[in-house]
Structure formats: structure tokens, C-alpha cells
Write a protein that holds these residues in place. Structure first.
Motif, PDB file in Angstrom:
ATOM      1  N   LEU A 222       0.888  -1.114  -0.079  1.00 43.13           N
ATOM      2  CA  LEU A 222      -0.041  -0.152  -0.046  1.00 43.13           C
ATOM      3  C   LEU A 222       0.746   1.472  -0.076  1.00 43.13           C
ATOM      4  O   LEU A 222       1.721   1.331   1.001  1.00 43.13           O
ATOM      5  N   HIS A 223       0.642   2.074  -1.108  1.00 41.03           N
ATOM      6  CA  HIS A 223       1.502   3.286  -1.198  1.00 41.03           C
ATOM      7  C   HIS A 223       0.671   4.281  -0.463  1.00 41.03           C
ATOM      8  O   HIS A 223      -0.761   4.453  -0.928  1.00 41.03           O
TER       9      HIS A 223
ATOM     10  N   LYS B  57       3.086  -4.550   3.055  1.00 42.89           N
ATOM     11  CA  LYS B  57       3.951  -3.728   3.437  1.00 42.89           C
ATOM     12  C   LYS B  57       3.408  -2.322   3.154  1.00 42.89           C
ATOM     13  O   LYS B  57       2.532  -2.244   2.089  1.00 42.89           O
ATOM     14  N   ILE B  58       3.727  -1.196   3.694  1.00 41.99           N
ATOM     15  CA  ILE B  58       3.413   0.079   3.416  1.00 41.99           C
ATOM     16  C   ILE B  58       4.629   1.131   3.297  1.00 41.99           C
ATOM     17  O   ILE B  58       5.612   1.126   3.919  1.00 41.99           O
ATOM     18  N   VAL B  59       4.276   1.931   2.231  1.00 37.52           N
ATOM     19  CA  VAL B  59       5.343   2.886   1.806  1.00 37.52           C
ATOM     20  C   VAL B  59       4.447   4.094   2.219  1.00 37.52           C
ATOM     21  O   VAL B  59       3.583   4.811   1.620  1.00 37.52           O
TER      22      VAL B  59
ATOM     23  N   VAL C  17       7.704  -0.797   7.245  1.00 38.39           N
ATOM     24  CA  VAL C  17       7.414   0.685   6.837  1.00 38.39           C
ATOM     25  C   VAL C  17       8.752   1.261   5.847  1.00 38.39           C
ATOM     26  O   VAL C  17       9.602   1.222   6.680  1.00 38.39           O
ATOM     27  N   SER C  18       8.304   1.931   4.759  1.00 36.34           N
ATOM     28  CA  SER C  18       9.426   2.605   4.079  1.00 36.34           C
ATOM     29  C   SER C  18       8.836   4.134   4.174  1.00 36.34           C
ATOM     30  O   SER C  18       7.727   4.347   3.811  1.00 36.34           O
ATOM     31  N   ILE C  19       9.791   4.989   4.013  1.00 34.64           N
ATOM     32  CA  ILE C  19       9.331   6.494   3.822  1.00 34.64           C
ATOM     33  C   ILE C  19       9.963   6.921   2.394  1.00 34.64           C
ATOM     34  O   ILE C  19      11.096   6.553   2.048  1.00 34.64           O
TER      35      ILE C  19
ATOM     36  N   PRO D  17      12.746  -0.057   2.063  1.00 36.33           N
ATOM     37  CA  PRO D  17      12.470   0.349   0.575  1.00 36.33           C
ATOM     38  C   PRO D  17      13.216  -0.611  -0.185  1.00 36.33           C
ATOM     39  O   PRO D  17      12.926  -0.983  -1.477  1.00 36.33           O
ATOM     40  N   ALA D  18      14.502  -0.846   0.028  1.00 39.01           N
ATOM     41  CA  ALA D  18      15.348  -1.761  -1.024  1.00 39.01           C
ATOM     42  C   ALA D  18      14.451  -3.333  -1.166  1.00 39.01           C
ATOM     43  O   ALA D  18      14.406  -3.793  -2.091  1.00 39.01           O
ATOM     44  N   ASP D  19      13.830  -3.710   0.092  1.00 38.91           N
ATOM     45  CA  ASP D  19      13.191  -4.719   0.063  1.00 38.91           C
ATOM     46  C   ASP D  19      11.820  -4.661  -0.767  1.00 38.91           C
ATOM     47  O   ASP D  19      11.557  -5.495  -1.542  1.00 38.91           O
TER      48      ASP D  19
END
Length: 407
Positions: free
Chosen positions: A246-247, A266-268, A295-297, A354-356
Motif C-alpha cells: 500500500l502506497h 508492506k506500506i510505503v 514501513v518505508s518512507i 525500501p530496498a526490500d
């Protein structure tokens, strides 16, 4: 520089099981990290090897921005270009990202009325640039008074709303997509327009039945699928349909967070904005992290900052780019530290996680044996101690120094 050397740092924040190594060192060979350890051990083991001494600085993995619009939308938004100079502008924007400590990007190709370029043309133009760029083939719906829809496959030609779930188009996008970016826009987007221009931003574009079929197509091709999504009803649809990433997920509820964790979603997070709703706040990112959701920012650049987000340091609506990644992440990273999180876990929101998402977690995002030597020489930990890109002194990509600011 030789193809084999040792890097010494005041501390290495590895974003791995090794954690932070004080007075640490890395042995680099042929662009790869061969070994990570203490300088005390390395000074004898690699006594005959060239040493690059950064012992007054912190060494961290370089940054990863897994949700950007730098090559398609940004050039025409930032510069008075034509098709002849579009890619020149794009390359300049990519260099700016690199100088901001970012060596990997997740780039969305949505279709654009002024850009009749294919995703393969974008891939070709970045081949020789020292960045890892993964492309998400997407469709997009823009919330003008008359909704407008484009796809990466049809390029500058608009499509009808019913075409967004066309089997052939979806199939081709799934095949072209490198990673689960915002492959589909569940909600019409405000893009980078003001609210008066996009009054229908937020409208839901799909039925659950359509969404189920789209997800099935991606999964049949062995691909994960991501979506631009915000608001309870739209997020509920993505969870019901089994989307993978989910972005934004602006407006996600506590119950939906629990369900997302159960489903391995996963969430961006995009603290600067990107949807019709208030973006991810530091408290929201803390809550997601506490539920052990990866979580990625990301910046979603180039984007105007959401006007009413109190945690954002901006006083204007000018478009903000990748150089803002550390700045917009700082309030959330600071809050995580105040809640007892280790600096390696905190930095993972800008590196390993974020690499994942990009599917490259075994290649970069951590300082680990066998990974690409993508790292920063910094005055502190990016996003936590450092928010000014001028404090990123050196950027290395696959073992080569590609950005060099004087000490």
C-alpha cells in the motif's frame, strides 16, 4: 582508486544483525562489500590494503527512495522543456537525487499527456547513470472535474475508466513492472495540482470485483502489486483483494493496521502528501512500526507539501524533490528514537525496507558481506541526526565515489 580497499569510519551503522560498529571498517573489492568488522581487526588482517580513512565520520548504507516521479512528471513540472530536452532534464533531476545520498529509486511510469515515451525508453536513458532504478508500470486517474486516465502502455493517449481493468492492458503492465509501485490508483489522485483544480481527487476508481481480477493477473505472473490508496473504504478494498504493498495508506485505521500485518502487507509512507487526505504523520508511522509492519518512507517527488501537516517544515507549496527525503523523515525517525528504537531499525525506513520493496534487499540497503558497496560518509545518521544534504560528504555506488563534498 584500486578495486580493493578498506573504508574506516567513526562508526558503521550497518542496518543488520551486526548493528552499529564503533571504529568500524569495511573491506571493499570489485564494488562489493567483502567483510564488515572492527578497525582493530582489519588493521592487521588487511595491512597491505589501501585504507581510506573517514574515522571522523559515520558510514551508513546509501538511501533508497522507493516512490518517485522523477523522469515522467517532474521534468515538465520543473523546466520549460520539449520532447527533445525531456530526458536531459530527467538526468539532471537524477543527479540531484544522487547528490542527496540516494542511490536507488522506485520510479513510477504512469502515462502523461505531454510525454509519449515508453517505459523501455525510460529504462534505456538511465542505463549509464550510477543509480539503481526500478520501474513500476502503472495506470493513473487524475481527479479533474472530468476524470482523466492514462497508462504506461498507452503513453500520452488517455483511456476510459473501464479500460483501467482491461485484461490485456493490465497483463502488459504486470509484465513490464519491476516492482510493486503504485501499479494502480484505487483513488483518483490530486497529482501535484491544487484542490480547486482536482475536485474529484479521492474518488474510488474500481469495484472489488475488478480489483480481484487485477490482483489475480499480477500474481499469475509471479509479480507483487502495489496501489495508490487512501481512506477507509479504499484501503479495505485493497485488503479484501489481497494487494501486497500500500502506497500512502493515508487514513488507515487501527483495525486495518492489524489486518495488514496479518496479511503480510508492506506500506510505503509519504509524509509529504500524495493523496486527497492528510499524509502519514510521525504518530502513524510509529504505530505501523509498533505493529511490525515493514514501513518505508518515500518522497513521492516532485510534490507540493500537504498544507496542514504540522510536522512538515515547509511554509510554501513549491514542489519538493528527493533532497527533502531526510527532512520529511526526520520527525518520524526522531519519534521512533524517543520510543526506544535502535538507530539501525530507524534507518531501515530509508534503506533496507525500501530496498526490500524494490525486490533488491539482498543487493543493497544494508552494510552486509556480499552486498553492493553503496554507502554514505556522513556527519551523522541520515534523517535522524542529519537533514541537510550538504552534510552528506561522500556517496559511493558499487564501490565508486560518485559524489564528493569537501570536508
Amino acid at each position: 582508486m584500486n578495486n580493493a580497499y578498506v573504508i574506516r569510519g567513526k562508526k558503521l551503522v550497518t542496518v543488520s544483525e551486526k548493528g552499529t560498529i564503533y571504529d568500524g571498517a569495511m573491506f571493499i573489492k570489485d564494488g562489493k562489500i567483502i567483510e564488515v568488522g572492527s578497525w582493530t581487526d582489519f588493521r592487521h588482517k588487511y595491512a597491505e590494503t589501501e585504507v581510506i580513512d573517514y574515522s571522523s565520520y559515520v558510514i551508513t548504507p546509501s538511501l533508497v527512495d522507493c516512490h518517485t516521479h522523477l523522469l515522467e512528471f517532474a521534468p515538465t513540472s520543473l523546466h520549460p522543456i520539449t520532447n527533445e530536452t525531456h530526458f536531459l532534464s530527467g538526468k539532471a533531476i537524477l543527479l540531484h537525487a544522487l547528490s542527496s545520498g540516494i542511490t536507488a529509486l522506485g520510479e513510477q511510469i504512469c502515462g502523461h499527456p505531454m510525454c509519449d515515451f515508453s517505459i523501455d525508453e525510460y529504462r534505456e536513458v538511465v542505463k549509464d547513470i550510477p543509480l539503481d532504478i526500478s520501474f513500476a508500470a502503472t495506470s493513473i486517474s487524475i481527479g479533474f472535474k472530468e476524470l482523466t486516465h492514462f497508462t504506461s502502455i498507452t503513453k500520452s493517449s488517455p483511456v476510459k475508466q473501464k479500460d483501467l481493468s482491461n485484461f490485456l492492458l493490465v497483463k502488459e503492465m504486470a509484465q513490464c513492472s519491476d516492482y510493486p509501485g503504485e501499479n494502480i490508483f484505487i483513488n483518483a489522485t490530486p497529482a501535484n495540482f491544487t484542490a480547486d483544480i482536482v475536485p474529484r481527487a479521492g474518488e474510488i476508481m474500481y469495484t472489488l470485483e475488478e480489483l480481484n481480477k487485477i490482483v489475480e493477473i499480477y500474481h499469475q505472473f509471479g509479480k507483487q502489486i502495489g496501489a495508490h490508496v487512501a481512506g477507509y473504504d479504499a484501503i479495505q478494498m485493497t485488503l479484501d483483494a489481497g494487494l501486497d504493498v500500500l502506497h500512502h495508506a493515508h487514513g488507515i485505521t487501527d483495525e486495518q493496521i492489524v489486518r495488514a500485518k496479518q496479511q503480510g502487507v508492506k506500506i510505503v509512507a509519504t509524509p509529504m502528501g500524495g493523496t486527497h487526505l492528510e499524509p502519514n504523520s510521525p504518530e502513524n508511522i510509529l504505530k505501523l512500526t509498533q505493529k511490525n509492519i515493514p514501513v518505508s518512507i518515500a518522497t513521492d517527488a516532485y510534490l507540493p507539501p500537504y498544507p496542514d501537516a504540522s510536522w512538515l517544515p515547509f511554509q510554501d507549496q513549491d514542489l519538493k524533490g528527493p533532497d527533502m527525503l531526510m527532512l520529511i523523515a526526520h520527525p518520524s525517525m526522531k519519534l521512533l528514537k524517543e520510543n526506544g528504537y535502535d538507530e539501525n531499525d530507524i534507518l531501515s525506513l530509508l534503506t533496507a525496507n525500501p530496498a526490500d520493496i524494490l525486490g533488491n534487499g539482498n543487493e543493497f540497503g544494508r552494510l552486509v558481506n556480499g552486498m553492493d558497496a553503496n554507502f554514505l560518509v556522513v556527519d551523522g545518521i541520515p534523517g535522524l541526526d542529519v537533514t541537510d544534504i550538504e552534510e552528506i560528504r561522500k556517496v559511493y555506488f558499487r564501490g565508486k565515489k560518485v559524489i564528493d563534498r569537501a570536508f
